[in-house]
Design a protein around this motif. Structure first.
Motif, PDB file in Angstrom:
ATOM      1  N   VAL A   1     -38.103  14.489 -37.995  1.00 54.05           N
ATOM      2  CA  VAL A   1     -37.796  15.878 -37.656  1.00 54.05           C
ATOM      3  C   VAL A   1     -36.929  15.939 -36.396  1.00 54.05           C
ATOM      4  O   VAL A   1     -35.955  16.702 -36.325  1.00 54.05           O
ATOM      5  CB  VAL A   1     -39.093  16.688 -37.479  1.00 54.05           C
ATOM      6  CG1 VAL A   1     -38.800  18.062 -36.881  1.00 54.05           C
ATOM      7  CG2 VAL A   1     -39.821  16.847 -38.806  1.00 54.05           C
TER       8      VAL A   1
ATOM      9  N   TRP B   1     -39.918  20.282 -45.973  1.00 51.11           N
ATOM     10  CA  TRP B   1     -40.146  18.842 -45.886  1.00 51.11           C
ATOM     11  C   TRP B   1     -41.471  18.517 -46.579  1.00 51.11           C
ATOM     12  O   TRP B   1     -42.496  19.147 -46.287  1.00 51.11           O
ATOM     13  CB  TRP B   1     -40.220  18.393 -44.426  1.00 51.11           C
ATOM     14  CG  TRP B   1     -38.933  18.541 -43.661  1.00 51.11           C
ATOM     15  CD1 TRP B   1     -38.165  19.655 -43.536  1.00 51.11           C
ATOM     16  CD2 TRP B   1     -38.280  17.522 -42.895  1.00 51.11           C
ATOM     17  NE1 TRP B   1     -37.076  19.412 -42.741  1.00 51.11           N
ATOM     18  CE2 TRP B   1     -37.121  18.102 -42.329  1.00 51.11           C
ATOM     19  CE3 TRP B   1     -38.571  16.183 -42.629  1.00 51.11           C
ATOM     20  CZ2 TRP B   1     -36.243  17.385 -41.517  1.00 51.11           C
ATOM     21  CZ3 TRP B   1     -37.707  15.471 -41.822  1.00 51.11           C
ATOM     22  CH2 TRP B   1     -36.563  16.052 -41.273  1.00 51.11           C
TER      23      TRP B   1
ATOM     24  N   LEU C   1     -39.375  23.679 -41.662  1.00 57.53           N
ATOM     25  CA  LEU C   1     -38.629  23.573 -40.406  1.00 57.53           C
ATOM     26  C   LEU C   1     -37.659  24.741 -40.288  1.00 57.53           C
ATOM     27  O   LEU C   1     -36.789  24.916 -41.140  1.00 57.53           O
ATOM     28  CB  LEU C   1     -37.850  22.250 -40.372  1.00 57.53           C
ATOM     29  CG  LEU C   1     -36.842  22.068 -39.225  1.00 57.53           C
ATOM     30  CD1 LEU C   1     -37.557  22.032 -37.880  1.00 57.53           C
ATOM     31  CD2 LEU C   1     -36.018  20.799 -39.436  1.00 57.53           C
TER      32      LEU C   1
ATOM     33  N   PRO D   1     -33.390  16.244 -44.745  1.00 53.06           N
ATOM     34  CA  PRO D   1     -34.721  15.691 -44.484  1.00 53.06           C
ATOM     35  C   PRO D   1     -34.889  14.271 -45.012  1.00 53.06           C
ATOM     36  O   PRO D   1     -35.527  13.436 -44.363  1.00 53.06           O
ATOM     37  CB  PRO D   1     -35.654  16.674 -45.207  1.00 53.06           C
ATOM     38  CG  PRO D   1     -34.899  17.966 -45.229  1.00 53.06           C
ATOM     39  CD  PRO D   1     -33.473  17.576 -45.405  1.00 53.06           C
TER      40      PRO D   1
ATOM     41  N   ARG E   1     -45.157  16.453 -36.525  1.00 53.36           N
ATOM     42  CA  ARG E   1     -45.272  16.643 -37.971  1.00 53.36           C
ATOM     43  C   ARG E   1     -46.584  16.052 -38.468  1.00 53.36           C
ATOM     44  O   ARG E   1     -46.852  14.862 -38.295  1.00 53.36           O
ATOM     45  CB  ARG E   1     -44.093  15.973 -38.657  1.00 53.36           C
ATOM     46  CG  ARG E   1     -44.047  16.139 -40.175  1.00 53.36           C
ATOM     47  CD  ARG E   1     -42.801  15.466 -40.688  1.00 53.36           C
ATOM     48  NE  ARG E   1     -42.727  15.426 -42.146  1.00 53.36           N
ATOM     49  CZ  ARG E   1     -41.811  14.737 -42.817  1.00 53.36           C
ATOM     50  NH1 ARG E   1     -40.898  14.040 -42.153  1.00 53.36           N
ATOM     51  NH2 ARG E   1     -41.803  14.738 -44.144  1.00 53.36           N
TER      52      ARG E   1
END
Length: 338
Positions: free
Chosen positions: A311, A270, A257, A322, A249
């Protein structure tokens, strides 16, 4: 020419005739046709010219989800037949399978190694398998492991044994499947990546219930998710557009995602963790070890590790949102820094 070779040549010839006829006449392969063609390539019984033609045609056209599933079927069968005594029964099963096959020019340091190690320490065992031999920029996984004082596993049996003791193990593709490694390395003579670069992300050799996949090209986000729905119903899979194509990430950018959860697919958004892109920093693997040991401050690296771990925790089913995943990753990182 032996009967086996003759059969393989005929199988590849048939597949090439299907996908290479040109506009209006060609069609995608079925899952079983793709499986049979790729099985012949993996066995090494087809002609070299057929291997090059098949891989380049598939690359040019782009694999369908059904074709990708067939290629993965063949690779998984080949690995099962050529590895002995490596079944996960009696050994710790990884909670997360984490493929690492980026070989691009835009990578920096492999911070994702620290994220995977953080999960392993927290009781979320991670098997990472990969190949970065043709990487043209940044630092590869093996260099990062060396800087951290870690060694890769030699084969799948060793990886399975070590996973219970160490929580995180990296297995090079050459140790997992020399046949796949041989085909992947054709990039150096074909000049392009091939479907092998795509399918290796779905190998999951120790049958983990979840997989984290990183991609470079956005169009692969959906194709990996669609292939997973065909391959692994009932499992978890997450696909992110990561730095250089790794499952990492980038903290200064929002992340979409693709999450496949027990037969359904959705997109989670996210937010970015840092306000602006960081300044250029040297790609020195020693930075990995210094951050891990608490010997240096590295805001960019720390945010990357925490964000990537979040993640991974979400995909592994350890957090339901998240925000909960970010909070858990920060807590794990803070705990080990004390």
């Amino acid at each position: 020419m032996t009967d086996t070779t003759s059969d393989a040549v005929a199988t590849l010839a048939q597949a090439l005739g299907i996908i290479g006829r040109g506009p209006g006449r060609s069609r995608p392969l079925t899952r079983s046709e793709a499986r049979d063609a790729f099985a012949a390539l993996l066995a090494g019984t087809a002609l070299d010219v057929q291997a090059g033609a098949f891989l380049l045609l598939m690359r040019y056209r782009g694999e369908t989800a059904e074709e990708l599933a067939g290629l993965v079927d063949a690779a998984r069968i080949r690995i099962a037949r050529t590895t002995v005594g490596t079944a996960p029964g009696g050994r710790l099963r990884p909670a997360l399978d984490w493929p690492s096959y980026a070989a691009g020019r835009t990578r920096g340091l492999p911070w994702y190694l620290l994220a995977a190690r953080l999960l392993g320490e927290a009781g979320v065992p991670v098997l990472m398998h990969g190949d970065n031999d043709l990487q043209t920029g940044g630092v590869g996984a093996l260099q990062g492991l060396s800087a951290l004082g870690l060694s890769p596993a030699a084969d799948l049996s060793e990886a399975a044994d070590r996973l219970g003791r160490e929580g995180f193990v990296y297995l090079p593709l050459a140790g997992l499947s020399p046949d796949l490694k041989r085909l992947l390395d054709l990039r150096s003579v074909l000049g392009l990546r091939s479907p092998v670069n795509t399918l290796v992300r779905h190998l999951n050799p120790l049958d983990a219930p979840a997989t984290l996949i990183g991609v470079f090209h956005p169009n692969y986000l959906d194709s990996h998710a669609e292939a997973s729905l065909l391959l692994d119903a009932g499992r978890w899979l997450g696909v992110v557009k990561g730095a250089g194509g790794e499952g990492e990430r980038r903290p200064h950018k929002p992340v979409d995602l693709r999450l496949v959860e027990q037969g359904t697919s959705k997109v989670e958004h996210w937010p970015a963790l840092l306000a602006a892109a960081p300044a250029d920093s040297p790609d020195d693997p020693a930075r990995l070890a210094a951050l891990w040991r608490g010997e240096a401050e590295d805001p960019e690296g720390e945010a990357t590790v925490i964000g990537t771990a979040a993640v991974a925790l979400r995909i592994a089913g350890r957090a339901s949102t998240p925000w909960a995943a970010d909070a858990l990753a920060r807590s794990l990182w803070s705990h080990r820094r004390r």
